[in-house]
Motif scaffolding. Structure first.
Motif, PDB file in Angstrom:
ATOM      1  N   GLY A  48       0.811  -1.205   0.000  1.00  0.00           N
ATOM      2  CA  GLY A  48       0.000   0.000   0.000  1.00  0.00           C
ATOM      3  C   GLY A  48       0.839   1.246   0.000  1.00  0.00           C
ATOM      4  O   GLY A  48       2.028   1.215  -0.323  1.00  0.00           O
ATOM      5  N   ALA A  49       0.227   2.355   0.369  1.00  0.00           N
ATOM      6  CA  ALA A  49       0.919   3.640   0.355  1.00  0.00           C
ATOM      7  C   ALA A  49       0.254   4.589   1.343  1.00  0.00           C
ATOM      8  O   ALA A  49      -0.829   4.317   1.862  1.00  0.00           O
ATOM      9  N   ARG A  50       0.934   5.684   1.592  1.00  0.00           N
ATOM     10  CA  ARG A  50       0.406   6.760   2.427  1.00  0.00           C
ATOM     11  C   ARG A  50       0.130   7.944   1.501  1.00  0.00           C
ATOM     12  O   ARG A  50       1.049   8.472   0.864  1.00  0.00           O
ATOM     13  N   ILE A  51      -1.134   8.365   1.441  1.00  0.00           N
ATOM     14  CA  ILE A  51      -1.551   9.448   0.560  1.00  0.00           C
ATOM     15  C   ILE A  51      -1.990  10.630   1.413  1.00  0.00           C
ATOM     16  O   ILE A  51      -2.927  10.511   2.209  1.00  0.00           O
ATOM     17  N   SER A  52      -1.315  11.746   1.298  1.00  0.00           N
ATOM     18  CA  SER A  52      -1.715  12.962   2.007  1.00  0.00           C
ATOM     19  C   SER A  52      -2.586  13.798   1.078  1.00  0.00           C
ATOM     20  O   SER A  52      -2.161  14.170  -0.012  1.00  0.00           O
ATOM     21  N   VAL A  53      -3.803  14.082   1.519  1.00  0.00           N
ATOM     22  CA  VAL A  53      -4.734  14.903   0.751  1.00  0.00           C
ATOM     23  C   VAL A  53      -4.651  16.323   1.310  1.00  0.00           C
ATOM     24  O   VAL A  53      -5.117  16.583   2.415  1.00  0.00           O
ATOM     25  N   GLU A  54      -4.044  17.214   0.566  1.00  0.00           N
ATOM     26  CA  GLU A  54      -3.888  18.583   1.043  1.00  0.00           C
ATOM     27  C   GLU A  54      -5.168  19.391   0.890  1.00  0.00           C
ATOM     28  O   GLU A  54      -5.450  20.276   1.680  1.00  0.00           O
ATOM     29  N   ARG A  55      -5.931  19.092  -0.168  1.00  0.00           N
ATOM     30  CA  ARG A  55      -7.242  19.711  -0.328  1.00  0.00           C
ATOM     31  C   ARG A  55      -7.982  19.018  -1.464  1.00  0.00           C
ATOM     32  O   ARG A  55      -7.375  18.404  -2.341  1.00  0.00           O
ATOM     33  N   GLY A  56      -9.321  19.095  -1.417  1.00  0.00           N
ATOM     34  CA  GLY A  56     -10.128  18.575  -2.502  1.00  0.00           C
ATOM     35  C   GLY A  56     -10.711  17.198  -2.246  1.00  0.00           C
ATOM     36  O   GLY A  56     -10.588  16.626  -1.167  1.00  0.00           O
ATOM     37  N   ARG A  57     -11.375  16.690  -3.272  1.00  0.00           N
ATOM     38  CA  ARG A  57     -12.089  15.413  -3.182  1.00  0.00           C
ATOM     39  C   ARG A  57     -11.345  14.320  -3.959  1.00  0.00           C
ATOM     40  O   ARG A  57     -10.822  14.565  -5.043  1.00  0.00           O
ATOM     41  N   VAL A  58     -11.320  13.127  -3.374  1.00  0.00           N
ATOM     42  CA  VAL A  58     -10.777  11.962  -4.064  1.00  0.00           C
ATOM     43  C   VAL A  58     -11.760  10.805  -3.907  1.00  0.00           C
ATOM     44  O   VAL A  58     -12.492  10.720  -2.920  1.00  0.00           O
ATOM     45  N   GLU A  59     -11.772   9.929  -4.897  1.00  0.00           N
ATOM     46  CA  GLU A  59     -12.519   8.680  -4.836  1.00  0.00           C
ATOM     47  C   GLU A  59     -11.500   7.554  -4.944  1.00  0.00           C
ATOM     48  O   GLU A  59     -10.637   7.569  -5.829  1.00  0.00           O
ATOM     49  N   ALA A  60     -11.605   6.594  -4.059  1.00  0.00           N
ATOM     50  CA  ALA A  60     -10.603   5.532  -4.008  1.00  0.00           C
ATOM     51  C   ALA A  60     -11.261   4.160  -4.108  1.00  0.00           C
ATOM     52  O   ALA A  60     -12.290   3.914  -3.464  1.00  0.00           O
ATOM     53  N   GLU A  61     -10.663   3.296  -4.893  1.00  0.00           N
ATOM     54  CA  GLU A  61     -11.032   1.884  -4.965  1.00  0.00           C
ATOM     55  C   GLU A  61      -9.788   1.089  -4.593  1.00  0.00           C
ATOM     56  O   GLU A  61      -8.867   0.937  -5.403  1.00  0.00           O
ATOM     57  N   ILE A  62      -9.741   0.617  -3.362  1.00  0.00           N
ATOM     58  CA  ILE A  62      -8.557  -0.059  -2.837  1.00  0.00           C
ATOM     59  C   ILE A  62      -8.715  -1.565  -2.995  1.00  0.00           C
ATOM     60  O   ILE A  62      -9.709  -2.145  -2.546  1.00  0.00           O
ATOM     61  N   THR A  63      -7.752  -2.193  -3.629  1.00  0.00           N
ATOM     62  CA  THR A  63      -7.781  -3.639  -3.811  1.00  0.00           C
ATOM     63  C   THR A  63      -7.285  -4.336  -2.554  1.00  0.00           C
ATOM     64  O   THR A  63      -6.202  -4.024  -2.044  1.00  0.00           O
TER      65      THR A  63
END
Length: 424
Positions: A126-141
């Protein structure tokens, strides 16, 4: 070609093969290498035969092989489409979205204008994702050993395999997570604990108002359609929302009552999970409903400390602040020695989320007085610092900020404290 050069050829092949090893093979090779070193050292102690080229080349091969075996793990690669990847920093253009795809088929879609930072990747996990601003949609396997983390301000969303939307409003310090499949665990600001969110639920965390709320997605959609857009929290409506009301009434005095002998425990049937377990699973509304079924007032008078703590947390998470306050006051009245200081801190945070700075300050000071080095001391002092700034201004808060920096120079709120401490 000289003899040394001819003997070095196998080393190149050895290094090439070692660099292609999987992580499991690398672990096994490390162990074998260490065993070989031990054997060679034992053999050398018995006989010391010096060969002109063999010994130096064997040493070189061992060193080079060890270097390869101890190379850092290869990170999980990814491909960014629709945005520039600047050493892990993804800045999505304002006019179109972007997508990030990983080898395990995990896919992250970032809305236009979003800002992401891929801080670290873990080999095949996996990974570490920093969201600084905004919207994300994630599909994690889900791979059986997945370890994905999405960080937004003070919040950390831990994921294994699921599908969700995440919106981080950096200006309001507000996180929204909508679960479509699977489950996640959200860690909030210090002292809030982890909250489990399941498919069909919506989590909203407000770092400024110090609130966490979990609700059913369908219920939220119905309420939004019936009543219009959700109002902004008090922190976003101007300073008027921060005006503190009168000090706490006598009925809500922060002074702990003399602990009485606990009333007989009223426990749920043995075939039902405990309320603490339900809270850890995100079943907040069920806890409140079961308390109502028992009789809320009866529970406040007779439930044990674990159930009162769980009821207070569940009530806070579903927005029933009055019930949360009653449960915390019951904790202080009946379990002052064991749960009083924590309840005082949570009461401070509860009143701060309402904009009641005076009451919040009183409870934070009570928590600090009762447990000056307790688990919530740093957060209570930071809460007092914020309350004093609202009630008396930055100059008065500077004294509290200096005390915070003295005790917690690397604390979560050190940056705010340094800004206040630097004021004339």
């Amino acid at each position: 070609m000289s003899d040394p050069e001819r003997q070095l050829d196998p080393l190149a092949a050895l290094l090439q093969r070692a660099a292609q090893l999987s992580e499991a093979e690398r672990v096994e090779a490390r162990a074998a290498f260490l065993r070989r070193v031990d054997e060679e050292q034992a053999r050398a102690s018995k006989t010391r035969v010096v060969v002109r080229w063999a010994a130096p080349l064997a040493l070189a091969a061992s060193v080079l092989l060890a270097l390869v075996l101890w190379l850092p793990e290869r990170g999980l690669g990814y491909v960014v489409e629709g945005a520039e990847d600047e050493s892990g920093y993804v800045r999505v253009p304002a006019d179109h979205p972007a997508a990030i795809t990983f080898p395990d088929r995990t896919r992250i879609r970032a809305a236009a204008g979003a800002r992401l930072r891929i801080d670290e990747t873990r080999n095949e996990s996996g990974a570490r994702i920093s969201v600084e601003r905004g919207r994300v949609e994630a599909e994690i396997t889900h791979t059986g050993h997945s370890d994905w983390r999405f960080v937004a301000g003070p919040f950390v969303v831990r994921v294994t395999g699921t599908r969700f939307e995440l919106l981080w409003d950096a200006d309001r310090e507000r996180l929204e997570v909508i679960l479509h499949e699977g489950s996640v665990e959200v860690e909030g600001y210090a002292g809030s604990g982890a909250v489990s969110v399941r498919a069909g639920q919506r989590f909203v965390g407000d770092a400024q108002a110090r609130t966490l709320l979990v609700s059913d997605t369908a219920a939220h959609d119905s309420d939004t359609a019936a009543h219009g857009a959700e109002p902004a929290p008090p922190a976003a409506q101007g300073q008027a929302a921060d005006v503190a009301p009168a000090p706490p009434e006598a009925a809500a005095s922060p002074e702990p009552s003399s602990p009485e002998a606990p009333a007989p425990l009223v426990a749920p049937p043995s075939n039902k999970p405990s309320w603490a377990k339900l809270v850890s699973q995100g079943e907040f509304r069920r806890v409140v409903q079961e308390a109502a079924a028992r009789g809320t007032q009866d529970c406040l008078a007779s439930c044990d400390a674990a159930d009162l703590n769980a009821l207070a947390d569940a009530a806070r998470y579903v927005g029933q602040n009055e019930l949360a306050e009653q449960a915390l006051l019951a904790l202080r009245a009946r379990y002052a020695k064991t749960a009083g200081s924590r309840a005082a801190f949570l009461l401070g945070r509860l009143h701060e989320s309402r904009g009641a700075a005076a009451r919040a300050r009183t409870w934070y000071e009570t928590a600090l007085r009762e447990a000056p080095s307790g688990a919530f001391a740093a957060e209570a002092l930071a809460g007092k610092m914020r309350a004093v700034q609202i009630l008396e201004g930055p100059a008065a808060a500077r004294v509290v900020a200096q005390e915070y920096l003295r005790l917690y120079p690397s604390g979560v709120h050190a940056k705010t404290a340094r800004q206040l401490a630097a004021l004339p």
